[in-house]
Design an enzyme around this catalytic site. Sequence first.
Site, PDB file in Angstrom:
ATOM      1  N   ALA A  22       0.908  -1.298   0.060  1.00 43.00           N
ATOM      2  CA  ALA A  22      -0.026   0.019  -0.010  1.00 43.00           C
ATOM      3  C   ALA A  22       0.982   1.183  -0.013  1.00 43.00           C
ATOM      4  O   ALA A  22       2.118   1.161   0.436  1.00 43.00           O
ATOM      5  CB  ALA A  22      -1.084  -0.193   1.382  1.00 43.00           C
ATOM      6  N   GLY A  60      -0.001  -5.010   0.977  1.00 44.74           N
ATOM      7  CA  GLY A  60      -1.477  -4.980   0.391  1.00 44.74           C
ATOM      8  C   GLY A  60      -1.156  -5.698  -0.861  1.00 44.74           C
ATOM      9  O   GLY A  60      -2.414  -6.159  -1.348  1.00 44.74           O
ATOM     10  N   GLU A 106      -1.595  -9.261  -0.288  1.00 45.35           N
ATOM     11  CA  GLU A 106      -3.108  -9.586   0.135  1.00 45.35           C
ATOM     12  C   GLU A 106      -4.113  -9.532  -0.992  1.00 45.35           C
ATOM     13  O   GLU A 106      -4.758 -10.307  -1.125  1.00 45.35           O
ATOM     14  CB  GLU A 106      -3.543  -8.461   1.089  1.00 45.35           C
ATOM     15  CG  GLU A 106      -2.916  -8.696   2.434  1.00 45.35           C
ATOM     16  CD  GLU A 106      -3.114  -7.503   3.418  1.00 45.35           C
ATOM     17  OE1 GLU A 106      -3.526  -7.900   4.444  1.00 45.35           O
ATOM     18  OE2 GLU A 106      -2.813  -6.445   3.130  1.00 45.35           O
ATOM     19  N   GLU A 143       4.402  -6.134   7.177  1.00 43.90           N
ATOM     20  CA  GLU A 143       3.884  -4.700   7.829  1.00 43.90           C
ATOM     21  C   GLU A 143       4.707  -4.561   9.164  1.00 43.90           C
ATOM     22  O   GLU A 143       4.662  -3.416   9.631  1.00 43.90           O
ATOM     23  CB  GLU A 143       2.577  -4.976   7.871  1.00 43.90           C
ATOM     24  CG  GLU A 143       1.654  -4.705   6.579  1.00 43.90           C
ATOM     25  CD  GLU A 143       1.652  -5.992   5.848  1.00 43.90           C
ATOM     26  OE1 GLU A 143       0.737  -5.993   5.048  1.00 43.90           O
ATOM     27  OE2 GLU A 143       2.326  -6.972   6.025  1.00 43.90           O
TER      28      GLU A 143
END
Length: 257
Positions: free
Chosen positions: A65, A108, A111, A131
């Site tokens: 992200a 992300g 994911e 993360e």
Amino acid sequence: MTHEYILTRTEGRVGIVQFNRSKALNALNSGLMSETMDALDAFDADDAIGCIVVTGSERAFAAGADIKEMADATPAEMMASPFIGYWDRLRQIGKPVIAAVSGYALGGGCELAMACDMIVASETARFGQPEINLGVIPGAGGTQRMTLAVGKALAMEMMLNGRYLTADEALKHGLVNRVVPAEVYLNEAIKLAAEIAERAPIALRLAKEAVNAVYEMSLQTGLAYERHLFYSLFSTADQKEGMDAFINKRKPEWKGK
């Protein structure tokens, strides 16, 4: 339609969504995720499309992200933001979605790949949920989907110590469908998507629904749900066409009805 952060095109019955922030390693900002989901929704509603491929660049599927968008956010601001909800929207796409992954699929990005139905990986693909290095944990399904895919021990090492999986490791542990050379990974994903797109459309949707139900139901409930979906397909024209074609040794002509 012109997009700022993605490119879209079709090849036969395959819809293709490609991230287009290569200088930022396809970091997933709000604009990119919004455009991606709008494109996926459009392909999902298009009867001419039977399967969808989501991809990035050879260097990076998506390296995570866009941290700049959330670095100063409060808990209330994060909860009010639609950002994490884009991953939930991906789960609502009825048609099969294949992630074509090369290079980094981190945070992300990892994911997002796992939220797709299948993954075709290049030999250079690297999967990770780092993360912990930012003082947070995955927030769009990483702890759950990775654990279901690779098991508790390996998922713990990835979440707690930032371990990456190589493409071959991801294949060994069942995270991806196949590993191919980097120069052909997208073509292989499109080829797989084209094969799937030739199947009966309603049956595809229900088969996807039934497999996904495994993660949300007990075995007994899941078996009953599968049976319900199976019986319901006998009300479709495609079921009659498919079985008649098999009996008469001809290629079926699907109607999606």
